[in-house]
Design a protein around this motif. Structure first.
Motif: not given
Length: 450
Positions: A37, A40, A94, A96
């Motif tokens: 997370e 990202e 992962r 962006p």
């Protein structure tokens, strides 16, 4: 030399503060889902650096505190390299967007244990998965005893710009006591090969506080290294933690120098280096005036990460390989140190994260205070606290260690400004510890303050 302070504070076991909070306070509450997370969530425009941990050596040095093992065959190394490629792909996917990278560091273990052609291919892979700057610093740690001419040539061709030569100490008695026999001639040959290959900067890594080591041995070692023309020296104190590193049990505690002797060794090395024109950087680095680290220090821009003092000001550090630590704006993550578990995680398409810590607003404030103390030996608490929405007096009231340090002349407090006088700067970790709200019963995991 303040031998009284060395005797009073030097044997205390404290973190090196290459991070805050420090690694013993990471927990399994932070795992691979958190890391995925956080990756990202990285915002556009953030910069990154990459660290690759290669957990293999050809022989075990008994002083070593790294996560490494002996590989007498190439099979396990090649298997690991396959896993490392998989981790690069997994983490890069992962993100962006392609991460802009200006610093890459290969540590170990012995990173040059990787096959030469495979190393070049791996660096080329990094250039396809990350946005490596044309002038990116690519650094690697070297064992001079095993650096082949072929590998040196590949390092140059791959764009490696800086190599750190592990020396520690040339004294034969010390080398016998730490199971690392390395001649001056071997080290000179390695340096010559690196220069010839186009590597543009050399570091030399030394240790003091080793078994059987004397002040004279320290001085002779550093003088033997000066003709190599390194732009930096790292001078670390040996951390004896046999409860955590079983091979260190081969070193007798009775053969180790105490705090005042360790301090004398460190200061003797410093005197030779400063006489030779090196600038003293923080508590354990030295650099020539033209080196980027010396310039960053002069400008107040020196930073600190898991490799020690650095010019790397990236917003994120991505760690690859078993036990590697990463730092993102949200917190720290560390890979599983066990190679089998690391390999299974990567094989399953998951980050190998085993533990970490989420950084609170208070942690961020304390981290800046500790980093500036470690880098500059002074900090304006008021300025730092205002930037983080808190008050300097709150930190000062909680700093229980500070009054004694102030009474002993280790630290000076003028308003909200804290400074460490030159004669006490070898105790900078003791001062930093006064602002460590996480410091607890983990002393056995840390090294001596001196």
């Amino acid at each position: 030399m303040r031998t009284d302070l060395a005797a009073r504070y030097g044997d205390e076991r404290l973190p090196r503060y290459t991070s805050y909070p420090t690694a013993p306070h990471f927990s399994a509450a932070i795992g691979y889902r958190d890391y995925a997370e956080w990756l990202e969530e990285l915002e556009e425009g953030l910069t990154g650096s990459l660290y690759f941990h290669v957990p293999f050596c050809r022989a075990m040095c008994w002083y070593c505190g790294c996560n490494t093992t002996v590989a007498r065959r190439d099979g396990p190394v090649l298997d690991f390299l396959y896993q490392l490629r998989g981790e690069v792909a997994l983490i890069a996917d992962r993100l962006p967007r392609r991460l802009a990278v200006q610093h890459v560091h290969f540590g170990g273990g012995t990173p040059t244990i990787l096959p030469a052609d495979e190393f070049k291919w791996f660096v080329d892979l990094l250039r396809t998965r990350f946005d490596l700057a044309d002038k990116a610093e690519i650094a690697i740690e070297i064992d001079p005893r095993s650096l082949s001419k072929e590998m040196a040539g590949v390092l140059g061709a791959a764009g490696v710009t800086r190599a750190s030569l592990g020396v520690q100490c040339f004294d034969p008695a010390v080398q016998a006591a730490i199971n690392r026999r390395q001649s001056v001639a071997q080290t000179v040959i390695a340096a010559d090969r690196l220069w010839a290959a186009g590597v543009t900067a050399l570091n030399v890594d030394l240790l003091y506080g080793l078994p059987q080591q004397t002040v004279a041995a320290c001085v002779e070692t550093v003088r033997a290294c000066l003709p190599l023309q390194p732009s930096r020296f790292s001078v670390f104190g040996y951390a004896h933690v046999p409860g955590f590193k079983k091979h260190q049990q081969k070193i007798r505690s009775a053969d180790l120098p105490d705090g005042p002797v360790r301090h004398a060794q460190a200061e003797a090395i410093a005197a030779v280096l400063q006489e030779a024109g090196y600038r003293r950087i923080g508590m354990d680095h030295f650099a020539l005036p033209a080196d980027p680290m010396a310039r960053a220090h002069e400008a107040g821009l020196l930073r600190r990460n898991f490799q020690g003092y650095t010019t790397d000001d990236a917003d994120a550090l991505l760690g690859f390989g078993p036990s590697a630590i990463g730092r993102l704006p949200q917190g720290y993550v560390q890979n599983d140190p066990v190679r089998g578990r690391y390999a299974r995680r990567i094989g399953a398409g998951l980050p190998a994260t085993a533990r970490g810590i989420r950084i609170s607003r208070e942690d961020r404030c304390r981290a800046v205070v500790i980093e500036r103390l470690m880098c500059d030996f002074e900090v304006d608490l008021g300025q730092v606290c205002r930037a983080h929405g808190t008050r300097a007096d709150t930190l000062l009231r909680a700093a229980d260690r500070l009054p004694a340090l102030q009474a002993d002349g280790v630290v000076r407090l003028q308003g909200d400004r804290i400074s460490i006088p030159p004669e006490a700067r070898f105790l900078v970790r003791n001062v930093a510890a006064a602002f460590d709200s996480h410091l607890a019963a983990a002393a056995g995991r840390h090294s001596r303050a001196v």
